[in-house]
Design an enzyme around this catalytic site. Structure first.
Site, short mmCIF file in Angstrom:
data_model
loop_
_atom_site.label_atom_id
_atom_site.label_comp_id
_atom_site.label_asym_id
_atom_site.label_seq_id
_atom_site.Cartn_x
_atom_site.Cartn_y
_atom_site.Cartn_z
CB CYS A 122 3.81 -26.57 4.71
SG CYS A 122 3.29 -24.96 5.33
CB SER A 123 3.13 -29.12 8.69
OG SER A 123 4.38 -28.45 8.66
CB CYS A 124 0.53 -23.62 9.12
SG CYS A 124 1.68 -23.04 7.86
CB CYS A 176 -1.38 -26.57 7.02
SG CYS A 176 -0.14 -25.74 6.00
#
Lengths: 217, 211
Positions: free
Chosen positions: B118-120, B115
């Site tokens: 962000c940090s999906c 991702c």
């Protein structure tokens, strides 16, 4: 130039630092912050993409140096100040000087197992049929400014191929402004060589999920 | 009311930067105290979430799904066609798995997930994400120099293998179905699941039979 959170393709970064273990959290405060994120009652206007946007607006210095879950803390603090739920001073002290927001009681421990099994569906009926089909050649647009978008900088103004049509999903650019509208979502395949100047001759591909408004013929 | 005003948020972040204590543990403690006082969070619910992700929800779930796909062709077909429906058979649906896409590694294709924005991550299937997955180095580099990044994980791929990098920019979440290791013909699904690592389901590990 893109903003700090838009990391894809940035150069000059070192080796990936592996975790020493597979523990879910490495400090109690990380676990508490994550749990707050799951259990707290937010304001009605706090959409997922508003949350993301508030994190993206953290200064570059803090974004790159503050620990990950500490940035989450800052997101909640900023959203509370923005909504008038607390002042910076109240958050710093951990003590309220104003009445509580008029919201329903918070989630109880007994509610957690069911909440953890809820899988949100981000599809909504759309007004229009998809403009593109699998195999179509497309070109992405350029976006600027500090508005929230999920079109990464490295994939702007690039040629790609429609790999899959995913149905009409809530548009993040609108959701970050508190508006729930849906638009066709596609997975677009980009050749590495079309994205990176040094990748000529490489056959690797990068797949990016993009909404119809990011695409042109 | 929520302002949706980025300039206002930038100003608030500047105040928070200068006025909050620097130690994250103190910052989070202060936030939790305030939220509890205002009736916005129940500390027992926070405890329940932490216990759930420490004990029950983690990469073992993904490993069971992968082992089932290796041993049950009909399930594998279902997983590749509709990941969300397939994991519902295990009651593994939950956070960030409402639109699960399974992508299969073969002799000629290697998939890896990131991702960049962000940090999906598919939390209800793989649990909490590793620190490196959220770090700038991985997010910046894996879309641009995947072979070099994979080599840092000990994954060396021949030039004949096409690398497919999946950037999780929407609410779709990706699960890599790693290749079943050689020499595991006699193993049942439970024994196979024990061989499946978290990183192999992100695409940063290749699996081996246990020596």
């Amino acid at each position: 130039m893109s903003r700090i959170h838009d990391m894809g393709g940035r150069t000059g970064l070192g080796a990936v630092v592996m975790d020493a273990d597979e523990a879910p959290f490495h400090a109690d405060w990380e676990a508490r912050m994550w749990g707050i994120n799951e259990a707290m009652t937010g304001a009605p206007g706090w959409t997922l993409d508003w949350w993301r946007h508030v994190r993206e607006l953290i200064s570059a210095e803090d974004y790159l140096t503050r620990p990950y879950f500490d940035q989450w803390m800052q997101v909640y603090a900023a959203m509370m100040v923005d909504d008038g739920w607390a002042s910076v001073a109240e958050i710093a002290r951990g003590k309220a000087e104003r009445g509580a927001p008029d919201v329903p009681p918070p989630q109880r421990a007994a509610d957690v197992p069911a909440a953890a099994r809820f899988a949100k569906d981000f599809r909504l009926p759309a007004d229009t049929a998809p403009a593109f089909a699998i195999g179509d050649k497309v070109r992405t647009i350029r976006l600027g400014g500090i508005a929230h978008t999920r079109l990464p900088g490295y994939a702007m103004e690039k040629p790609g191929i429609v790999h899959a049509c995913r149905g009409a999903h809530i548009v993040p650019d609108e959701n970050a402004l508190g508006r729930e509208v849906a638009e066709p979502l596609y997975t677009i395949a980009f050749q590495a060589a079309d994205l990176w100047p040094e990748a000529a001759g490489r056959r690797d591909r990068i797949f990016v999920d993009l909404w119809e408004r990011y695409l042109e013929r | 009311m929520t302002s949706y005003d980025p300039q206002k948020i930038i100003d608030i972040h500047a105040h928070l930067h200068s006025d909050l204590p620097s130690d994250p543990a103190l910052r989070v403690k202060a936030l939790e105290s305030l939220l509890v006082e205002q009736g916005l969070v129940d500390p027992a619910a926070i405890d329940a979430w932490i216990d759930l992700y420490a004990e029950e929800i983690g990469p073992k779930r993904g490993a069971h799904v992968v082992a089932r796909a290796w041993t049950d062709p009909a399930f594998k077909a279902k997983l590749l066609a509709d990941g969300t429906a397939a994991i519902r058979e295990f009651d593994y649906q939950g956070h960030a798995t409402g639109h699960l896409i399974a992508v299969e590694n073969t002799d000629t294709v290697h998939n890896v997930v990131v991702c960049t924005l962000c940090s999906c991550y598919p939390f209800s299937l793989l649990g909490m994400s590793p620190g490196w997955y959220k770090a700038a180095e991985y997010r910046a580099r894996v879309v641009r120099e995947p072979r070099a990044v994979l080599k840092e994980f000990g994954v060396a791929l021949g030039e004949e293998v096409e690398i497919r990098v999946w950037d999780s920019t929407s609410e779709l979440r990706y699960l890599v179905v790693p290749q079943r290791p050689e020499g595991t013909d006699g193993l049942d699904a439970a024994a196979l699941a024990a061989l499946v690592t978290r990183n192999s389901m992100i695409g940063t590990d290749l699996l081996k039979a246990r020596a």
